[in-house]
Design a protein around this motif. Structure first.
Motif, PDB file in Angstrom:
ATOM      1  N   GLU A  26       0.751  -1.027   0.383  1.00  0.00           N
ATOM      2  CA  GLU A  26      -0.225   0.130  -0.176  1.00  0.00           C
ATOM      3  C   GLU A  26       0.587   1.486   0.174  1.00  0.00           C
ATOM      4  OE1 GLU A  26      -4.035   2.479   2.641  1.00  0.00           O
ATOM      5  OE2 GLU A  26      -3.077   0.289   2.816  1.00  0.00           O
ATOM      6  N   ALA A  27       2.278   1.326   0.347  1.00  0.00           N
ATOM      7  CA  ALA A  27       2.860   2.682   0.811  1.00  0.00           C
ATOM      8  C   ALA A  27       3.827   2.900  -0.470  1.00  0.00           C
ATOM      9  CB  ALA A  27       3.488   2.547   2.084  1.00  0.00           C
ATOM     10  N   VAL A  28       3.940   1.359  -1.204  1.00  0.00           N
ATOM     11  CA  VAL A  28       4.497   1.766  -2.467  1.00  0.00           C
ATOM     12  C   VAL A  28       3.968   2.346  -3.595  1.00  0.00           C
ATOM     13  CG1 VAL A  28       6.309   0.974  -4.600  1.00  0.00           C
ATOM     14  CG2 VAL A  28       7.013  -0.146  -1.402  1.00  0.00           C
ATOM     15  N   TYR A  29       2.581   1.945  -3.563  1.00  0.00           N
ATOM     16  CA  TYR A  29       1.540   1.897  -4.411  1.00  0.00           C
ATOM     17  C   TYR A  29       1.426   3.370  -4.125  1.00  0.00           C
ATOM     18  CZ  TYR A  29      -2.439   1.965  -7.744  1.00  0.00           C
ATOM     19  OH  TYR A  29      -3.054   2.007  -8.538  1.00  0.00           O
ATOM     20  N   ALA A  30       1.155   4.042  -3.310  1.00  0.00           N
ATOM     21  CA  ALA A  30       0.843   5.362  -2.547  1.00  0.00           C
ATOM     22  C   ALA A  30       1.381   6.257  -3.491  1.00  0.00           C
ATOM     23  CB  ALA A  30       1.248   5.588  -1.457  1.00  0.00           C
ATOM     24  N   GLY A  31       3.327   6.287  -2.755  1.00  0.00           N
ATOM     25  CA  GLY A  31       4.344   6.356  -3.444  1.00  0.00           C
ATOM     26  C   GLY A  31       4.927   6.737  -4.821  1.00  0.00           C
ATOM     27  N   LEU A  32       3.789   5.692  -5.866  1.00  0.00           N
ATOM     28  CA  LEU A  32       4.184   5.601  -6.842  1.00  0.00           C
ATOM     29  C   LEU A  32       3.348   7.083  -8.006  1.00  0.00           C
ATOM     30  CD1 LEU A  32       4.742   1.574  -8.040  1.00  0.00           C
ATOM     31  CD2 LEU A  32       6.779   3.555  -8.289  1.00  0.00           C
ATOM     32  N   GLU A  33       2.074   6.556  -7.202  1.00  0.00           N
ATOM     33  CA  GLU A  33       1.179   7.414  -7.575  1.00  0.00           C
ATOM     34  C   GLU A  33       1.631   9.110  -7.339  1.00  0.00           C
ATOM     35  OE1 GLU A  33      -3.477   5.590  -7.413  1.00  0.00           O
ATOM     36  OE2 GLU A  33      -2.949   6.827  -5.637  1.00  0.00           O
ATOM     37  N   GLU A  34       2.189   9.389  -6.594  1.00  0.00           N
ATOM     38  CA  GLU A  34       3.280  10.685  -6.150  1.00  0.00           C
ATOM     39  C   GLU A  34       3.877  10.602  -7.589  1.00  0.00           C
ATOM     40  OE1 GLU A  34       2.096  13.280  -4.728  1.00  0.00           O
ATOM     41  OE2 GLU A  34       0.599  12.040  -4.117  1.00  0.00           O
ATOM     42  N   ARG A  35       4.989   9.775  -7.739  1.00  0.00           N
ATOM     43  CA  ARG A  35       6.086   9.965  -9.182  1.00  0.00           C
ATOM     44  C   ARG A  35       5.574   9.695 -10.485  1.00  0.00           C
ATOM     45  NH1 ARG A  35      11.651   7.657  -6.869  1.00  0.00           N
ATOM     46  NH2 ARG A  35      11.605   7.658  -4.747  1.00  0.00           N
ATOM     47  N   VAL A  36       4.525   8.906  -9.946  1.00  0.00           N
ATOM     48  CA  VAL A  36       3.721   8.567 -12.104  1.00  0.00           C
ATOM     49  C   VAL A  36       2.244   9.246 -11.883  1.00  0.00           C
ATOM     50  CG1 VAL A  36       3.525   6.907 -14.025  1.00  0.00           C
ATOM     51  CG2 VAL A  36       5.484   6.519 -11.562  1.00  0.00           C
ATOM     52  N   PRO A  37       2.240   9.834 -12.321  1.00  0.00           N
ATOM     53  CA  PRO A  37       0.915  11.330 -12.352  1.00  0.00           C
ATOM     54  C   PRO A  37      -0.304  10.403 -13.365  1.00  0.00           C
ATOM     55  CG  PRO A  37       2.527  12.169 -12.194  1.00  0.00           C
ATOM     56  CD  PRO A  37       3.434  11.414 -12.230  1.00  0.00           C
ATOM     57  N   ALA A  38       0.446   9.623 -13.912  1.00  0.00           N
ATOM     58  CA  ALA A  38      -0.074   9.061 -14.823  1.00  0.00           C
ATOM     59  C   ALA A  38      -0.995   7.660 -14.139  1.00  0.00           C
ATOM     60  CB  ALA A  38       0.265   8.107 -16.361  1.00  0.00           C
ATOM     61  N   ARG A  70      -2.988   7.774 -11.795  1.00  0.00           N
ATOM     62  CA  ARG A  70      -4.008   7.966 -10.267  1.00  0.00           C
ATOM     63  C   ARG A  70      -4.968   8.403 -12.138  1.00  0.00           C
ATOM     64  NH1 ARG A  70      -1.223  14.066  -8.915  1.00  0.00           N
ATOM     65  NH2 ARG A  70       0.374  13.143  -7.937  1.00  0.00           N
ATOM     66  N   ASP A  71      -5.284   7.634 -13.114  1.00  0.00           N
ATOM     67  CA  ASP A  71      -5.702   7.679 -13.891  1.00  0.00           C
ATOM     68  C   ASP A  71      -6.712   6.252 -14.869  1.00  0.00           C
ATOM     69  OD1 ASP A  71      -6.419  10.407 -14.951  1.00  0.00           O
ATOM     70  OD2 ASP A  71      -4.977  10.807 -16.076  1.00  0.00           O
ATOM     71  N   TYR A  72      -5.723   5.289 -13.938  1.00  0.00           N
ATOM     72  CA  TYR A  72      -5.631   3.727 -14.459  1.00  0.00           C
ATOM     73  C   TYR A  72      -6.870   3.069 -13.815  1.00  0.00           C
ATOM     74  CZ  TYR A  72      -0.523   2.051 -14.353  1.00  0.00           C
ATOM     75  OH  TYR A  72       0.923   2.360 -14.992  1.00  0.00           O
ATOM     76  N   THR A  73      -7.364   2.326 -14.623  1.00  0.00           N
ATOM     77  CA  THR A  73      -8.314   1.365 -14.442  1.00  0.00           C
ATOM     78  C   THR A  73      -8.665   0.609 -13.224  1.00  0.00           C
ATOM     79  OG1 THR A  73      -7.722  -0.199 -15.706  1.00  0.00           O
ATOM     80  CG2 THR A  73      -8.886   1.528 -16.575  1.00  0.00           C
ATOM     81  N   GLU A  74      -9.852   0.138 -12.910  1.00  0.00           N
ATOM     82  CA  GLU A  74      -9.712  -0.504 -11.358  1.00  0.00           C
ATOM     83  C   GLU A  74      -8.810  -1.685 -11.749  1.00  0.00           C
ATOM     84  OE1 GLU A  74      -9.905  -1.980  -7.353  1.00  0.00           O
ATOM     85  OE2 GLU A  74     -10.133   0.458  -8.834  1.00  0.00           O
ATOM     86  N   GLN A  75      -8.907  -2.441 -13.302  1.00  0.00           N
ATOM     87  CA  GLN A  75      -8.004  -3.395 -13.171  1.00  0.00           C
ATOM     88  C   GLN A  75      -6.837  -2.788 -13.712  1.00  0.00           C
ATOM     89  OE1 GLN A  75      -7.898  -5.509 -17.739  1.00  0.00           O
ATOM     90  NE2 GLN A  75      -8.944  -7.199 -16.822  1.00  0.00           N
ATOM     91  N   GLN A  76      -6.628  -2.264 -14.261  1.00  0.00           N
ATOM     92  CA  GLN A  76      -4.581  -1.836 -14.380  1.00  0.00           C
ATOM     93  C   GLN A  76      -4.507  -1.680 -12.664  1.00  0.00           C
ATOM     94  OE1 GLN A  76      -4.970   1.883 -16.865  1.00  0.00           O
ATOM     95  NE2 GLN A  76      -3.794   1.022 -17.779  1.00  0.00           N
ATOM     96  N   ARG A  77      -4.824  -1.163 -11.811  1.00  0.00           N
ATOM     97  CA  ARG A  77      -4.910  -1.080 -10.398  1.00  0.00           C
ATOM     98  C   ARG A  77      -4.619  -2.325  -9.295  1.00  0.00           C
ATOM     99  NH1 ARG A  77      -5.299   4.012  -7.795  1.00  0.00           N
ATOM    100  NH2 ARG A  77      -6.232   5.795  -9.447  1.00  0.00           N
ATOM    101  N   GLN A  78      -5.285  -3.617  -9.858  1.00  0.00           N
ATOM    102  CA  GLN A  78      -5.075  -4.394  -9.156  1.00  0.00           C
ATOM    103  C   GLN A  78      -3.817  -5.227  -9.970  1.00  0.00           C
ATOM    104  OE1 GLN A  78      -8.756  -7.022 -10.083  1.00  0.00           O
ATOM    105  NE2 GLN A  78      -7.273  -8.709  -9.606  1.00  0.00           N
ATOM    106  N   TYR A  79      -3.606  -4.893 -10.967  1.00  0.00           N
ATOM    107  CA  TYR A  79      -1.904  -5.134 -11.600  1.00  0.00           C
ATOM    108  C   TYR A  79      -1.531  -5.451 -10.939  1.00  0.00           C
ATOM    109  CZ  TYR A  79      -4.860  -7.920 -15.135  1.00  0.00           C
ATOM    110  OH  TYR A  79      -6.045  -8.544 -15.988  1.00  0.00           O
TER     111      TYR A  79
END
Length: 361
Positions: free
Chosen positions: A251-263, A265-274
């Motif tokens: 969870e922490a690494v995912y949140a950090g990646l969202e900060e580093r890679v703004p794209a 934030r627009d992922y689909t639910e399936q992309q987030r799951q993968y």
């Protein structure tokens, strides 16, 4: 065509090629027919199992990894291959058991059962009495079976390295029950180095070699062996703590990646799951590498993951920021922090600089 020609390596390859075509087009009946034809033409049953069905199964895995087979196609092909084994088993009557009794099982959490089944059928053809327990066998159930049946050996199979800690506990439990263990499968590393490390009594690089080894009786294990004796580095508790906190780390690494890679934030639910699943695999392989005490287990996994991502059109360079973020979370864990830094340097040398935007692992 003469019998000698039919039994030549080229002739065996023809059967394997035909079976490959059948399993990848979903043709179960053709696959069964190929097995029967190979037997009718004089190919020994063991060779049909290992040089035809086994060869095709390895290719299924390779083609999936190269993204030339989907997950669904891989499952269909494997299921048909498994039924091809059943065709052979129902056609060829094994000899009366004249050798010892062997239990064949997959480690708990291991669902890739076909390699274990191939070994079980080869052992039957060679005159062993075999108890084949199949995939995903919990250790307590395996031990109960051993106490009830008293086999001469356990053949323990695993393809996935993250099952190694469970394999270690299972090997120790079998030996405590007085039954020696031969380990096999890709999980145990090149040359079976992890099998030896985890205290297995023998190693079989493939079904033929395992059957050959079992024809010589394995020595009964000595009493008093303890798992911690194999891996004294586990005393630092890093493995245990990382396993316990794995969901929070992901969870922490995912949140950090969202900060580093703004794209992201627009992922689909399936992309987030993968993405979350990929991060969970990284944490799991890191923990397993710490358990084993082998850096290459983790760096090899990352190299394989980079190949898989590239084959699927996902930039593998984004693995590096994930490692950096995970390293920040584990900065108080010296072995983990060192391994993550080493892995990041390895990927950096192979993949080049990290992009600022794009898809992530």
């Amino acid at each position: 065509m003469s019998p000698a020609a039919r039994l030549s390596p080229a002739g065996v390859r023809v059967h394997a090629e035909r079976l490959w075509d059948a399993v990848t087009t979903g043709n179960e009946y053709t696959a069964s027919g190929i097995v029967l034809t190979a037997l009718d033409e004089g190919l020994p049953a063991e060779s049909v199992l290992l040089d035809v069905i086994g060869v095709v199964q390895r290719k299924i895995g390779e083609e999936w990894a190269a993204n030339r087979l989907s997950v669904a196609q891989e499952h269909v092909a494997t299921a048909i291959n498994d039924r091809a084994v059943a065709t052979l088993v129902h056609t060829v009557r094994p000899p009366e058991p004249r050798r010892g009794r062997v239990t064949v099982a997959c480690v708990a959490g291991e669902w890739h059962a076909l390699p274990a089944r191939l070994l079980a059928e080869v052992l039957r053809l060679r005159g062993f009495r075999v108890d084949y327990l199949g995939a995903q066998v919990p250790s307590p159930h395996l031990i109960t079976h051993l106490h009830r049946t008293g086999p001469d050996a356990v053949a323990l199979s695993s393809s996935i390295p993250t099952r190694l800690p469970t394999a270690h506990a299972t090997i120790t439990a079998c030996q405590a029950a007085g039954v020696p263990v031969i380990a096999g499968g890709a999980a145990f590393g090149p040359g079976g180095r992890y099998a030896k490390l985890l205290g297995a009594d023998a190693w079989g690089p493939d079904a033929r070699a395992a059957a050959d080894r079992l024809e010589d009786s394995l020595p009964r294990p000595q009493a008093g062996h303890q798992p911690i004796d194999d891996l004294p580095h586990l005393a630092d508790q890093e493995y245990t703590m990382i396993v316990r906190t794995a969901p929070q780390l992901v969870e922490a690494v995912y949140a950090g990646l969202e900060e580093r890679v703004p794209a992201m934030r627009d992922y689909t639910e399936q992309q987030r799951q993968y993405t979350a699943e990929d991060l969970a695999h990284i944490v799991e392989f890191l923990a397993t590498s710490l358990y084993i005490g082998d850096d290459e287990l983790f760096t090899d996994f990352l190299g394989w993951t980079a190949q898989i991502l590239t084959a699927r059109g996902v930039p593998a360079r984004s693995l590096r920021p994930a490692l950096e973020l995970l390293g920040g979370e584990l900065r108080d864990f010296p072995r983990a922090a060192r391994l993550l830094e080493l892995a990041g340097d390895h990927l950096g040398g192979v993949l080049g600089p990290v992009p600022d935007t794009g898809k992530t692992a």
